[in-house]
Design a protein around this motif. Structure first.
Motif, PDB file in Angstrom:
ATOM      1  N   LEU A 203       0.831  -1.206   0.000  1.00  0.00           N
ATOM      2  CA  LEU A 203       0.000   0.000   0.000  1.00  0.00           C
ATOM      3  C   LEU A 203       0.869   1.261   0.000  1.00  0.00           C
ATOM      4  N   LEU A 204       1.970   1.228   0.766  1.00  0.00           N
ATOM      5  CA  LEU A 204       2.864   2.385   0.803  1.00  0.00           C
ATOM      6  C   LEU A 204       3.543   2.603  -0.542  1.00  0.00           C
ATOM      7  N   ASN A 205       4.061   1.536  -1.142  1.00  0.00           N
ATOM      8  CA  ASN A 205       4.774   1.679  -2.413  1.00  0.00           C
ATOM      9  C   ASN A 205       3.851   2.018  -3.573  1.00  0.00           C
ATOM     10  N   LEU A 206       2.559   1.744  -3.415  1.00  0.00           N
ATOM     11  CA  LEU A 206       1.603   2.096  -4.460  1.00  0.00           C
ATOM     12  C   LEU A 206       1.005   3.491  -4.252  1.00  0.00           C
ATOM     13  N   ASP A 207       1.440   4.161  -3.204  1.00  0.00           N
ATOM     14  CA  ASP A 207       0.992   5.537  -2.981  1.00  0.00           C
ATOM     15  C   ASP A 207       1.831   6.458  -3.877  1.00  0.00           C
ATOM     16  N   PRO A 208       1.197   7.181  -4.803  1.00  0.00           N
ATOM     17  CA  PRO A 208       1.976   8.005  -5.744  1.00  0.00           C
ATOM     18  C   PRO A 208       2.872   9.031  -5.070  1.00  0.00           C
ATOM     19  N   GLN A 209       2.430   9.593  -3.953  1.00  0.00           N
ATOM     20  CA  GLN A 209       3.241  10.590  -3.258  1.00  0.00           C
ATOM     21  C   GLN A 209       4.518   9.960  -2.698  1.00  0.00           C
ATOM     22  N   ALA A 210       4.377   8.840  -2.001  1.00  0.00           N
ATOM     23  CA  ALA A 210       5.544   8.157  -1.436  1.00  0.00           C
ATOM     24  C   ALA A 210       6.449   7.631  -2.543  1.00  0.00           C
ATOM     25  N   ALA A 211       5.828   7.082  -3.601  1.00  0.00           N
ATOM     26  CA  ALA A 211       6.613   6.542  -4.708  1.00  0.00           C
ATOM     27  C   ALA A 211       7.389   7.634  -5.426  1.00  0.00           C
ATOM     28  N   GLY A 212       6.754   8.776  -5.632  1.00  0.00           N
ATOM     29  CA  GLY A 212       7.415   9.878  -6.332  1.00  0.00           C
ATOM     30  C   GLY A 212       8.672  10.335  -5.623  1.00  0.00           C
ATOM     31  N   LEU A 213       8.602  10.414  -4.301  1.00  0.00           N
ATOM     32  CA  LEU A 213       9.774  10.830  -3.522  1.00  0.00           C
ATOM     33  C   LEU A 213      10.915   9.838  -3.692  1.00  0.00           C
ATOM     34  N   LYS A 214      10.621   8.548  -3.519  1.00  0.00           N
ATOM     35  CA  LYS A 214      11.668   7.526  -3.598  1.00  0.00           C
ATOM     36  C   LYS A 214      12.273   7.452  -4.994  1.00  0.00           C
ATOM     37  N   LEU A 215      11.423   7.548  -6.006  1.00  0.00           N
ATOM     38  CA  LEU A 215      11.933   7.487  -7.377  1.00  0.00           C
ATOM     39  C   LEU A 215      12.801   8.696  -7.708  1.00  0.00           C
TER      40      LEU A 215
ATOM     41  N   ILE B  57      12.433 -10.161  -4.060  1.00  0.00           N
ATOM     42  CA  ILE B  57      11.423  -9.458  -3.251  1.00  0.00           C
ATOM     43  C   ILE B  57      11.612  -7.950  -3.363  1.00  0.00           C
ATOM     44  N   ALA B  58      12.852  -7.500  -3.292  1.00  0.00           N
ATOM     45  CA  ALA B  58      13.125  -6.062  -3.417  1.00  0.00           C
ATOM     46  C   ALA B  58      12.669  -5.543  -4.770  1.00  0.00           C
ATOM     47  N   ALA B  59      12.952  -6.303  -5.831  1.00  0.00           N
ATOM     48  CA  ALA B  59      12.558  -5.886  -7.180  1.00  0.00           C
ATOM     49  C   ALA B  59      11.038  -5.807  -7.310  1.00  0.00           C
ATOM     50  N   MET B  60      10.342  -6.737  -6.681  1.00  0.00           N
ATOM     51  CA  MET B  60       8.879  -6.723  -6.712  1.00  0.00           C
ATOM     52  C   MET B  60       8.332  -5.454  -6.063  1.00  0.00           C
ATOM     53  N   PHE B  61       8.832  -5.152  -4.884  1.00  0.00           N
ATOM     54  CA  PHE B  61       8.331  -3.980  -4.164  1.00  0.00           C
ATOM     55  C   PHE B  61       8.722  -2.681  -4.857  1.00  0.00           C
ATOM     56  N   GLU B  62       9.945  -2.614  -5.370  1.00  0.00           N
ATOM     57  CA  GLU B  62      10.372  -1.384  -6.035  1.00  0.00           C
ATOM     58  C   GLU B  62       9.636  -1.186  -7.358  1.00  0.00           C
TER      59      GLU B  62
ATOM     60  N   VAL C 112       6.945   2.273  -9.607  1.00  0.00           N
ATOM     61  CA  VAL C 112       6.749   2.691 -10.998  1.00  0.00           C
ATOM     62  C   VAL C 112       5.280   2.549 -11.370  1.00  0.00           C
ATOM     63  N   ARG C 113       4.658   1.442 -10.953  1.00  0.00           N
ATOM     64  CA  ARG C 113       3.239   1.240 -11.238  1.00  0.00           C
ATOM     65  C   ARG C 113       2.374   2.303 -10.566  1.00  0.00           C
TER      66      ARG C 113
ATOM     67  N   PRO D 249      -2.073   5.036 -11.099  1.00  0.00           N
ATOM     68  CA  PRO D 249      -2.449   5.345  -9.709  1.00  0.00           C
ATOM     69  C   PRO D 249      -3.843   4.849  -9.333  1.00  0.00           C
ATOM     70  N   ALA D 250      -4.654   4.454 -10.316  1.00  0.00           N
ATOM     71  CA  ALA D 250      -6.015   3.993 -10.026  1.00  0.00           C
ATOM     72  C   ALA D 250      -6.081   2.492  -9.755  1.00  0.00           C
ATOM     73  N   ALA D 251      -4.965   1.800  -9.772  1.00  0.00           N
ATOM     74  CA  ALA D 251      -4.958   0.354  -9.545  1.00  0.00           C
ATOM     75  C   ALA D 251      -5.551   0.024  -8.173  1.00  0.00           C
ATOM     76  N   ASN D 252      -6.181  -1.137  -8.086  1.00  0.00           N
ATOM     77  CA  ASN D 252      -6.793  -1.577  -6.825  1.00  0.00           C
ATOM     78  C   ASN D 252      -5.697  -2.067  -5.878  1.00  0.00           C
ATOM     79  N   ARG D 253      -5.329  -1.235  -4.936  1.00  0.00           N
ATOM     80  CA  ARG D 253      -4.195  -1.540  -4.059  1.00  0.00           C
ATOM     81  C   ARG D 253      -4.465  -2.731  -3.152  1.00  0.00           C
TER      82      ARG D 253
END
Length: 201
Positions: free
Chosen positions: A99-111, A165-170, A174-175, A180-184
Motif C-alpha cells: 500500500l505504501l509503495n503504491l501511494d503516488p506521493q511516497a513513490a514519487g519521492l523515492k523514485l 522481493i526487493a525488485a517486486m516492491f520497487e 513505478v506502477r 495510480p487507479a490500480a486496486n491496491r
C-alpha cells in the motif's frame, strides 16, 4: 561542558522531523535539484541558518530521509523475527508495504532520490548503503524462515530471494506513477500469496 536535557533533545528531534517532512514535500513537488535549501526553509517555516544547524547540506538531508525509511523497514523486520509464525507475520506486513509503495506521493519521492543516485555519486553511496542495511535484515529473516522449514539457506539462495522481493516492491513504485487507479488492496493480497510462495520456493 554544556548539558542537554530530555526536553532539549525532544525539541531538536522535533525540529529535525520538521525539516525532513518539509524536504520530502519539496523534493516531491520540485524534484531533487529545484528543492533548494531556500525552498525547504520556506516550507518548514525555519531559517536556512537554522536548517544548517541540523544538516550540513542537502545531501545530509537526503541521507536522513533515506535513513528514516530504512529504520521503518528494520522495525518491521524485527517485528517479523519476534513473531511466533514468521511467515504469516511477513505476509501480514507485506500488505502495508504494498500500500505504501503504491501511494503516488511516497513513490514519487523515492523514485526522485533513486533517479538522482543514478548520476550523483554522493547520493548513490547513501542509497546503496541504505539498501545494504535493508538487505541484511531481510536476508536474516529469510534464512531463519527457510531453516525452520528445512529448506536451502545458502548465501546465494537467500540473497537471490531477497533481491527478487526487493525488485517486486520497487516495481510497485513505478506502477504507482503509471497507474495510480490500480486496486491496491487486491494487489496487496496477491503479493501476500507471492511472498509465501517465493520464501518457501
Amino acid at each position: 561542558m554544556p548539558t542537554h536535557t530530555a526536553a532539549d533533545c525532544s525539541r531538536a528531534e522535533a525540529r529535525r522531523i520538521q525539516i525532513l517532512d518539509a524536504a520530502e514535500n519539496c523534493v516531491r513537488e520540485y524534484g531533487f535539484h529545484r528543492a533548494s535549501i531556500s525552498k525547504i526553509s520556506k516550507a518548514s517555516g525555519m531559517g536556512a541558518g537554522h536548517i544548517y544547524h541540523y544538516f550540513a547540506n542537502k545531501e545530509a538531508i537526503i541521507a536522513a530521509i533515506v535513513a528514516r525509511e530504512v529504520e521503518r523497514l528494520l522495525t518491521l523486520t524485527a517485528e517479523v523475527q519476534a513473531a511466533e509464525n514468521m511467515l504469516e507475520a511477513l505476509a501480514l506486513r507485506t500488505e502495508s508495504g504494498v500500500l505504501l509503495n503504491l501511494d503516488p506521493q511516497a513513490a514519487g519521492l523515492k523514485l526522485e532520490i533513486v533517479a538522482e543516485a543514478s548520476r550523483n555519486p554522493a547520493i548513490a553511496a547513501i542509497v546503496r548503503a541504505a539498501d545494504g542495511r535493508r538487505s541484511a535484515g531481510l536476508e536474516e529473516t529469510l534464512k531463519a524462515l527457510r531453516q525452520a522449514h528445512g529448506l536451502a539457506d545458502d548465501a546465494a539462495t537467500i540473497s537471490t530471494i531477497a533481491e527478487v522481493i526487493a525488485a517486486m516492491f520497487e516495481g510497485l513504485m513505478v506502477r504507482a506513477i503509471r497507474n495510480p487507479a490500480a486496486n491496491r488492496q487486491l494487489i496487496a493480497r496477491r503479493f501476500q500469496a507471492l511472498i509465501r510462495a517465493i520464501v518457501l520456493g
